[in-house]
Design a protein around this motif. Structure first.
Motif, mmCIF file in Angstrom:
data_model
loop_
_atom_site.group_PDB
_atom_site.id
_atom_site.type_symbol
_atom_site.label_atom_id
_atom_site.label_comp_id
_atom_site.label_asym_id
_atom_site.label_seq_id
_atom_site.Cartn_x
_atom_site.Cartn_y
_atom_site.Cartn_z
ATOM 1 N N SER A 354 1.164 -1.136 0.579
ATOM 2 C CA SER A 354 0.159 0.274 0.084
ATOM 3 C C SER A 354 0.831 1.181 0.246
ATOM 4 O O SER A 354 0.964 1.695 -1.162
ATOM 5 C CB SER A 354 -0.666 0.552 1.934
ATOM 6 O OG SER A 354 -1.412 -1.024 1.567
ATOM 7 N N GLY A 358 1.911 4.583 -2.494
ATOM 8 C CA GLY A 358 1.668 5.752 -2.801
ATOM 9 C C GLY A 358 3.077 6.505 -3.093
ATOM 10 O O GLY A 358 3.456 7.625 -3.320
ATOM 11 N N TYR A 386 -2.663 7.092 -0.188
ATOM 12 C CA TYR A 386 -2.051 6.351 -0.189
ATOM 13 C C TYR A 386 -0.867 6.212 1.354
ATOM 14 O O TYR A 386 -0.537 4.824 2.205
ATOM 15 C CB TYR A 386 -1.569 5.488 -1.556
ATOM 16 C CG TYR A 386 -3.059 4.519 -1.747
ATOM 17 C CD1 TYR A 386 -3.812 4.467 -2.901
ATOM 18 C CD2 TYR A 386 -2.117 3.435 -2.280
ATOM 19 C CE1 TYR A 386 -4.898 4.049 -3.020
ATOM 20 C CE2 TYR A 386 -3.186 1.854 -2.342
ATOM 21 C CZ TYR A 386 -4.003 2.303 -2.828
ATOM 22 O OH TYR A 386 -5.228 2.024 -3.300
ATOM 23 N N GLY A 390 -3.303 4.780 3.616
ATOM 24 C CA GLY A 390 -1.391 2.455 3.852
ATOM 25 C C GLY A 390 -0.630 2.901 4.381
ATOM 26 O O GLY A 390 -0.344 1.619 4.537
ATOM 27 N N HIS A 429 -8.885 -0.131 0.102
ATOM 28 C CA HIS A 429 -8.659 0.084 -1.664
ATOM 29 C C HIS A 429 -8.869 0.517 -2.744
ATOM 30 O O HIS A 429 -9.452 1.183 -3.409
ATOM 31 C CB HIS A 429 -7.415 -1.706 -2.099
ATOM 32 C CG HIS A 429 -5.898 -1.087 -1.570
ATOM 33 N ND1 HIS A 429 -4.920 -0.854 -2.367
ATOM 34 C CD2 HIS A 429 -5.442 -2.125 -0.428
ATOM 35 C CE1 HIS A 429 -3.853 -1.097 -1.597
ATOM 36 N NE2 HIS A 429 -4.183 -1.438 -0.613
#
Ligand code: HEM
Ligand SMILES: [Cu+2]
Lengths: 623, 209
Positions: A354, A358, A386, A390, A429
């Protein structure tokens, strides 16, 4: 059993927390307050996604949308992510370095209460004429045009909570430099401690820029200043620079502790020493340093010129190198390890792909020429979610599960934890992946609605559905927390069984003085070393003796409360309300008098006597 | 390590009382960090000032070169620099456990600081008469923020040192208050250094145009 462990009445408990200077309790306060604001910010996010789920929606009006959007970003960054990071820093750092408390227990509490009252002040705007609506970046051109008091709440609220953060940063810097246990050299500090150290330095050097920026905005809005008023010679770009000189380091302030938490988790559940420890430390410091060199990548389209853009583009891309080093080190930590798939470990594993996604979009943004296309589109929204969700939020959720036993003495339910994890990951997501494409298809950020037939409908609907997955995940986490605390099954020192650092060598939660005798640290992962030699506890570094502890104090609350009151006075004084000036003066008076009391009243703390400690063997508070 | 409540004589007084206990060490280091943050704060104000220098709405407003006068700011600079020196004397006596002399030099420091502040207030009121106010132009806002922030620091420093002097007047020096005096003097030096930059960047560079 000693007296402090007796059941206390409810009132006594509240008073205890209002006056506490114990880093463990302050950590709990940060967790509760930060968690509360996380829920508020999450609710705002859901409103945003409901509004955007279908084209031409009128769930909220355009003006209200601006308020919700602004408050979502501001709340999440300043009132949720930052304090939650401080929660884990408070809970773990003094234990990890083998200290009995932080360097400035009083200031630690003051930092919390400033954050808290600042956050409450900001949220009062909802009930007093409207929330800020100029975006979390509050660009001056928008801020000066905003005609409610909303942005004044932003300015004053962030100013108050920002001071709290700054104090917290200084406190952790000094704690880590001065309070380490015998043998705990810098290169034996756990990675979470290292990242907290670098983050604190970033706070120290980044927040004053925000402080100044907010002062200038405040002068312009409330006291007739002309910093950003072009007709009087002002220049709105100054705000952008000041904001991002703070703002970019801020994103590293958030992500470095996240890296630290994950480093602990990877090593613990791979049951292996962290791969490339020294390069991890080096990368952390380098990221912290480079983090100050790149702020203008948020301003590529402002018109700084090709040379400035090129320099900032290259500097930005350079950060990917130390970040990449870290990613590989985590992978190699797992490689050949004996991995245990606990909830925290699941978060850690999911974090890698993840966050890398990003990072990749970050590099894309860093290409200044291409950024003209991405800038102010949903692509940027996808990028920063992200990295922040994330990276930071996954780390905070992982940290909640990982440190819960150390903070509360109970273990969160693993089955529910894993359900939370999967729902959250899928929802995350679903929500943000599609936003990359929405951005590339031309959907601008910060719009309250859009027209049909531009190819954006499906994407937005999917994104909104994803948001609800995350909402459900958080609800399950709350259920898990309540169930766990009601059942109240107590755990021992090392509930994950594979603890490596000092915090796992003492009871959960630790006695208020943490270590009865300071531990002797013989290497990286000191507790693991002792366990490998068949010992159950740390070797003490000192004979049993009296322990010096700080006194509790109510003054942090009054100091912060005074500023809270004064802020109302400052804000309403522009409306020629005749009560405003007195309120300002009273508020400042409360603060200054509390500070004066603090400085003239001696506070030497107290001693726990050796004999009392000896009687406490059942508490097992030995090093 | 020495304890805060210990009683001392000139012979037993440690050579670095500002770092003799753990609390003192923490305070000492923490204050240095704080000054690091203050540096960024003033740096941001300097940058803002430089960006907005002489930015006025129209030509009826005075500019930097019309306003600043060498005599006044030079006198102010001398006052503040001297006060830094006198605070060094105070700390010298603090390290030698000579409380009365320390108090005396601190008093001189405070008087010099107050004189500086008086000059600054006079200067500001003079500018206001010339039409250079906080609200008259971006230049005015930037000037008064930077110099006024510094002046605010001076005022706070005066109150701080004074309250330390009054609070400890009866009990003399110990390891609890020695670090407090020490960090207050550090703060005072910092203010002084900032002023050197203000003198150069605002006044000297302002006068050349
Ligand atoms: C490899 C590392 C990274 C690079 C190269 C990078 C690059 C960039 C660039 C160039 C922008 C500006 C895009 C635009 O507005 O057009 C941006 C925006 C942003 N980034 Fe990153 N970034 C990185 C990592 C991170 C991390 C770790 C975080 C947070 C934890 C983060 C948070 C943000 C935020 C919040 C924004 C948007 C701010 C706003 O306009 O509201 N970034 N990034
Ligand atoms: Cu950035």
């Amino acid at each position: 059993m000693s007296t402090y462990a007796h059941k206390k009445s409810f009132g006594a408990t509240v008073w205890d927390y209002l006056t506490t200077v114990d880093h463990k309790k302050i950590g709990i306060l940060y967790l509760i307050a930060g968690g509360f604001f996380f829920l508020v910010g999450g609710l705002e996010a859901l409103f945003i996604r409901v509004q955007l789920a279908v084209p031409n929606n009128d769930f909220v009006s355009a003006g209200l949308y601006n308020e919700i959007l602004t408050m979502h970003g501001t709340t999440m960054i300043f009132l949720a992510a930052m304090p939650l990071i401080f929660a884990f820093m408070n809970a773990a750092i003094p234990l990890q370095i083998g200290a009995r408390d932080v360097a400035f227990p009083f200031l630690n509490s003051l930092g919390f209460w400033l954050f808290f009252f600042g956050g409450v002040f900001l949220n009062c705007s909802w009930f007093l004429g409207g929330a800020p609506d100029a975006g979390w970046t509050s660009y001056a051109s928008l801020t000066l045009e905003s005609d409610t008091h909303g942005v004044d709440f932003y300015i004053l609220g962030l100013q108050i909570s920002g001071i709290g953060t700054l104090i917290g940063g200084i406190n952790f810097l000094v704690t880590i430099v001065n309070m380490r246990a015998p043998g705990m050299t810098y290169m034996r500090m756990p990675l979470f401690t290292w990242s907290a150290f670098v983050t604190s330095a970033l706070i120290l050097f980044a927040f004053p820029a925000l402080t100044v920026g907010l002062f200038l905005l405040m002068f312009d809005r409330l006291f007739g200043g002309n910093f950003f008023d072009v007709s009087a010679g002002g220049n709105t770009i100054i705000w952008e620079h000041l904001f991002w000189i703070f703002g970019h380091p801020e994103v590293y302030i958030l992500i470095l502790p996240a890296f630290g938490i994950f480093s602990e988790i990877f090593a613990t559940f791979s049951r292996k020493r962290l791969f490339g420890y020294s390069s991890m430390v080096f990368a952390t410091v380098l990221i912290g340093f480079l983090g100050f060199m790149v702020w203008a990548h948020h301003m590529f389209t402002v018109g700084m010129g090709p040379i400035a853009n090129a320099i900032f583009a290259v500097a930005t891309m350079a950060i990917a190198v130390p970040t990449g080093i870290k990613i590989f080190n985590w992978l190699f930590t797992m490689w050949g390890g004996n991995i245990k798939f606990t909830t925290p470990m699941l978060y850690a594993i999911a974090f890698i792909p993840s966050f890398v996604a990003g990072g990749v979009t970050g590099i894309m943004n860093a290409v200044a020429a291409a950024d003209y296309q991405y800038h102010d589109s949903y692509f940027v929204v996808a990028h920063f979610h992200y990295v922040i969700v994330g990276g930071v939020v996954l780390a905070l959720l992982a940290g909640t599960h990982y440190y819960w036993p150390k903070m509360f003495g109970t273990l969160l339910n693993e089955a529910l934890g894993k359900i939370t994890f999967w729902l959250f990951l899928i929802g995350f997501h679903l929500t943000f992946f599609i936003q990359h494409f929405l951005g590339l298809m031309g959907m601008p950020r910060r719009v309250f609605t859009y027209l049909p037939n531009q190819g954006w409908e499906t994407g937005n609907l999917i994104s909104s559905i994803g948001a609800f997955f995350m909402g459900v995940a958080v609800i399950i986490l709350l259920i898990n927390i309540v169930m766990t605390q009601v059942k109240n099954v107590r755990v021992g020192n090392d509930p994950w069984e594979d603890g490596r650092s000092l915090e796992w060598a003492i009871p959960s939660p630790p006695p208020f003085y943490n270590f009865k005798q300071l531990p002797l640290v013989r290497g990286l992962d000191p507790y693991w070393i002792e366990k490998m030699e068949g010992k159950k506890e740390m070797t003490p570094a000192e004979p049993l003796g009296d322990i010096h502890m700080p006194n509790p104090s109510f003054l942090p609350v009054t100091i912060s409360f005074g500023l809270f009151v004064a802020a109302f006075g400052a804000m309403y004084h522009v409306d020629d309300k005749n009560w405003a000036l007195p309120v300002l003066i009273i508020g400042m008076g409360i603060t200054l008098i509390s500070m004066l009391i603090r400085s003239v009243k001696d506070d030497h703390g107290f001693h726990i006597h050796k004999e009392d400690l000896e009687n406490e063997d059942d508490k097992g508070g030995r090093a | 390590m020495a304890a805060v409540q210990d009683k001392f004589t000139e012979m037993t007084w440690p050579s670095s009382p500002e770092k003799a206990t753990l609390e003192a060490k923490n305070k000492f280091l923490g204050f240095w960090f704080f000054l690091g943050g203050e540096t960024v704060l003033f740096g941001s104000l300097f940058a803002t000032y430089l960006a907005l220098k002489d930015k006025v709405p129209d030509s009826s407003h005075p500019l930097a070169k019309d306003l600043y006068s060498m005599e006044l700011t030079f006198a102010a600079t001398m006052l503040l620099l001297t006060s830094s020196l006198t605070s060094v004397y105070a700390m010298y006596h603090m390290k030698n456990f000579n409380f009365q002399r320390m108090q005396a030099w601190l008093l001189i420091t405070v008087l010099l600081g107050a004189a500086f502040l008086g000059l600054e207030i006079y200067e500001f009121s003079h500018y206001v008469h010339e039409g250079h106010t906080f609200t008259s132009s971006a230049f005015g806002s930037a000037f008064y923020s930077l110099v006024g922030f510094h002046g605010g620091h001076v005022a706070f420093g005066l109150l701080w040192i004074l309250s330390l002097m009054v609070r400890n007047a009866k009990r003399g020096l110990d390891l609890y208050n020695a670090p407090k005096f020490y960090v207050a003097s550090l703060y005072w030096h910092f203010i002084d250094v900032v002023w050197v930059f203000i003198f150069t960047v605002v006044y000297l560079m302002g006068m050349v145009g």
